[in-house]
Design an enzyme around this catalytic site. Structure first.
Site, PDB file in Angstrom:
ATOM      1  N   LYS A 186       0.778  -1.253  -0.015  1.00  0.00           N
ATOM      2  CA  LYS A 186       0.222  -0.056  -0.201  1.00  0.00           C
ATOM      3  C   LYS A 186       0.929   1.451   0.197  1.00  0.00           C
ATOM      4  CE  LYS A 186      -4.094  -2.037   0.063  1.00  0.00           C
ATOM      5  NZ  LYS A 186      -3.795  -3.216   0.106  1.00  0.00           N
TER       6      LYS A 186
HETATM    7  C1  PLP Z   1      -5.466  -4.304   0.792  1.00  0.00           C
HETATM    8  C2  PLP Z   1      -6.667  -4.319   0.990  1.00  0.00           C
HETATM    9  C3  PLP Z   1      -7.430  -4.548   1.825  1.00  0.00           C
HETATM   10  C4  PLP Z   1      -6.873  -5.574   3.137  1.00  0.00           C
HETATM   11  O1  PLP Z   1      -5.796  -5.044   3.963  1.00  0.00           O
HETATM   12  P1  PLP Z   1      -4.503  -6.184   4.552  1.00  0.00           P
HETATM   13  O2  PLP Z   1      -3.880  -4.960   4.914  1.00  0.00           O
HETATM   14  O3  PLP Z   1      -3.473  -6.776   3.585  1.00  0.00           O
HETATM   15  O4  PLP Z   1      -5.633  -6.831   5.396  1.00  0.00           O
HETATM   16  C5  PLP Z   1      -8.389  -4.430   2.178  1.00  0.00           C
HETATM   17  N1  PLP Z   1      -9.344  -4.216   0.792  1.00  0.00           N
HETATM   18  C6  PLP Z   1      -8.561  -3.583  -0.371  1.00  0.00           C
HETATM   19  C7  PLP Z   1      -9.583  -2.838  -0.525  1.00  0.00           C
HETATM   20  C8  PLP Z   1      -7.697  -4.121  -0.242  1.00  0.00           C
HETATM   21  O5  PLP Z   1      -6.416  -3.627  -0.963  1.00  0.00           O
END
Ligand code: PLP
Length: 400
Positions: A186
């Site tokens: 992210k």
């Molecule tokens: C990455 C993501 C998540 C989950 O996040 P994690 O930190 O990997 O558990 C939830 N929703 C969306 C749209 C994502 O891209």
């Protein structure tokens, strides 16, 4: 999605502060920690950055969704509506609280179609989760208006769009709460981690207590307070090293967004020579985080030809219709209702009766868009040779 691209001395210094105290836990240890409360500081600064009243740090974006849903009182027997183009985590969290996910179409924003949302609301709907996918805004004002008219809370899955805005207002602040992910890919990353923001103090207190076994933190923010134990919780606590990294990354977020916007604009300009190309509609172009460049070709065949040329030139794009993690018809484990629960919960009731049936062909409008959509992830630092190669490949694709 490039927070890892800008790791530097700032992150190292922040981590060193934690190592110097030896306290990895976010609460308690007041005598040893020398006033260092990284997770708490990260929450405060993140809330301030977003213009939200409260922020609750957790272990991941998935747990942020689960904690948010739990605090909103969602549970077994309830339905939660989200979109058929999202990461699996969105509906995994819905299942985790025992509720059933219901999926809407996406429109040319590649996010929740408000008209389809209207059709999917039922007497069992207890929450609506629009997702700001690939860094850009859902039609959140329309979605909140529809939800309000049914008195259903909106939880914004802002995992992919930290720093995104509409008219200057931060994504995640339009609904009752907004969740973020700081996982390894992210924009703002802490390796693993998540956050929930809200303007509602009661909701925040519920999240704070739920995420730490029912401990109350409002009386004594660095530790644990009243211990009235209002309800049963669990453990989704963020640790100090993650909070430390988060502080360094947050300070770089606006810089990252501005670099990605420049890179995306160059790709978009290069792609505009492709006959019949269209771009994903942005609710507010100025508030796009620009983590992805998403464009439409004339039809599936044209899309296939264009990506063929891009691939031949070493610059293939993502077609999410082929991706098994982000698109409803490809979630065969969901479509087949496969869980580890021996009794089949939550898809089968005791006795084996099926509670829900998912039809892979249920979202035809999304399929039409997904089949002719291509996506380039945009990074903060794109070497000039790479950028030139991508622009050249797009130019060649104009000929097919
Ligand atoms: C990455 C993501 C998540 C989950 O996040 P994690 O930190 O990997 O558990 C939830 N929703 C969306 C749209 C994502 O891209």
């Amino acid at each position: 999605m490039p927070g890892f691209e800008v790791f530097g001395e700032e992150e190292k210094r922040q981590i060193q502060d934690v190592l110097d105290t030896g306290v990895l836990f976010r609460y308690e240890f007041a005598d040893q920690r020398n006033g260092v409360y990284k997770v708490r500081e990260f929450e405060e600064k993140f809330a301030q950055y977003c213009g939200a009243g409260y922020a609750q740090a957790v272990t991941s974006g998935t747990s942020a969704l689960k904690v948010g849903l739990a605090a909103l009182g969602v549970g077994p027997g309830d339905e939660v509506i989200t979109q058929g183009f999202t990461f699996v985590a969105t509906w995994e969290a819905i299942l985790e609280v025992g509720a059933i996910p219901v999926f809407t179409e996406v429109d040319v924003t590649m996010n929740m179609d408000p008209e389809d949302l209207r059709r999917k609301i039922s007497p069992k709907t207890r929450c609506i989760i629009p997702v700001h996918m690939l860094g850009a805004q859902a039609r959140i004002a329309d979605i909140v208006r529809i939800a309000d008219s049914h008195a259903i809370p909106v939880l914004e899955d802002t995992a992919q769009a930290a720093g995104g805005r509409i008219g200057g207002r931060h994504l995640g602040t339009f609904g009752r709460c907004g969740t973020f992910s700081f996982d390894a890919v992210k924009t703002l990353t802490t390796g693993e981690g998540g956050m929930i923001i809200t303007a509602d103090e009661t909701l925040w207190r519920a999240m704070s207590e739920y995420h730490d076994h029912g401990h109350d933190h409002a009386v004594n923010p660095g530790g644990r307070g009243g211990e009235g134990r209002s309800f049963i919780g669990s453990n989704y606590r963020m640790m100090e090293i993650q909070g430390a990294i988060g502080l360094a990354q947050l300070a770089k977020l606006d810089m990252m967004l501005s670099e990605m916007r420049k890179n995306k604009a160059r790709l978009q300009e290069a792609a505009s020579v492709i006959p019949g190309i269209g771009f994903r509609e942005l609710v507010d172009a100025a508030g796009d985080t620009a983590t992805h460049f998403s464009f439409f070709l004339q039809d599936r065949e044209h899309c296939r030809r264009v990506n063929g040329v891009l691939r031949e030139n070493g610059c293939g794009a993502i077609n999410f219709a082929e991706n098994t993690w982000h698109y409803y018809p490809k979630w065969e484990h969901l479509l087949n209702g496969r869980t580890l629960a021996a009794g089949g919960w939550p898809f089968a009731e005791p006795g084996g009766r099926k509670r829900v049936v998912y039809d892979p062909a249920a979202l035809p409008a999304s399929a039409e868009l997904m089949d002719r959509n291509l996506v380039y992830p945009v990074s903060v630092r794109m070497p000039e040779e790479r950028m030139a190669a991508m622009c050249e490949a797009l130019k060649k694709a104009a000929a097919v």
